[in-house]
Scaffold this motif. Sequence first.
Motif, short mmCIF file in Angstrom:
data_model
loop_
_atom_site.label_atom_id
_atom_site.label_comp_id
_atom_site.label_asym_id
_atom_site.label_seq_id
_atom_site.Cartn_x
_atom_site.Cartn_y
_atom_site.Cartn_z
N HIS A 27 0.93 -1.22 -0.14
CA HIS A 27 -0.04 0.00 -0.07
C HIS A 27 0.86 1.26 0.08
O HIS A 27 0.58 2.17 -0.74
N GLU A 29 3.98 1.52 -0.97
CA GLU A 29 4.76 1.56 -2.26
C GLU A 29 3.73 1.94 -3.30
O GLU A 29 4.37 2.72 -4.20
N ARG A 30 2.57 1.56 -3.45
CA ARG A 30 1.72 2.04 -4.30
C ARG A 30 1.34 3.49 -4.24
O ARG A 30 1.18 4.33 -5.27
N GLU A 31 1.28 3.97 -3.01
CA GLU A 31 1.13 5.47 -2.74
C GLU A 31 2.15 6.32 -3.26
O GLU A 31 2.19 7.31 -3.67
N ARG A 33 4.51 5.39 -5.58
CA ARG A 33 4.29 5.69 -7.01
C ARG A 33 3.33 6.34 -7.83
O ARG A 33 3.81 7.19 -8.73
N GLU A 34 2.12 6.37 -6.90
CA GLU A 34 1.21 7.51 -7.45
C GLU A 34 1.62 9.08 -7.40
O GLU A 34 1.57 9.86 -7.94
N ARG A 35 2.28 9.27 -6.24
CA ARG A 35 2.86 10.49 -5.80
C ARG A 35 3.98 10.92 -6.86
O ARG A 35 3.96 11.92 -7.33
N LYS A 36 4.90 9.63 -7.10
CA LYS A 36 6.00 10.04 -8.23
C LYS A 36 5.26 10.32 -9.40
O LYS A 36 5.93 11.20 -10.14
N ARG A 37 4.32 9.59 -9.86
CA ARG A 37 3.51 9.94 -11.34
C ARG A 37 3.05 11.11 -11.20
O ARG A 37 3.09 11.85 -12.16
N ILE A 38 2.40 11.94 -10.08
CA ILE A 38 1.89 13.07 -10.11
C ILE A 38 2.91 13.96 -10.13
O ILE A 38 2.89 15.18 -10.75
N LYS A 41 4.23 14.36 -13.72
CA LYS A 41 3.24 14.85 -14.55
C LYS A 41 3.26 16.39 -14.35
O LYS A 41 3.31 17.29 -15.57
#
Length: 148
Positions: A27, A29-31, A33-38, A41
Amino acid sequence: VNLAGGGRNRTRGAAEESRSDFVKRQHKEREARERKRIRDKAATTIQAVYRSHRCLLTFQEELRKVFDKRSADISKVGALLPVDKKAKFVHLALVSLMRLFAFFFAPKLDGARFAALKDLLVFSAQQPLASNIFEAAIADADAKRLGF
């Protein structure tokens, strides 16, 4: 044979605990990765806006150079021509000069250019109908309105 002692139940408890730790870690790590994507972008968007702005400024500087060159040419040629021929020459050059000016005008940077363009417009407006920029514009508008 299990030499660690404690039997089977003890390993099962450790497995369940590690499973919940595993889920928590996944969980997190998923968060991450999402922060890194944001962030990526957002960084890409900022870079695109900055680069397009720099490109626009560079293009406007090039247009200013062209405007200055054409304006200087009009002044040089106009000084050599008699008034009637200068009026015709200015009339023919004025529309393209105004179009060029419209693409780069910034009040803080282009005050002198605006004054030079205004002087050419006033000169043209004081000429007879054939060489008057405003009469030509009115005639074009009338022709469009009447469907010619």
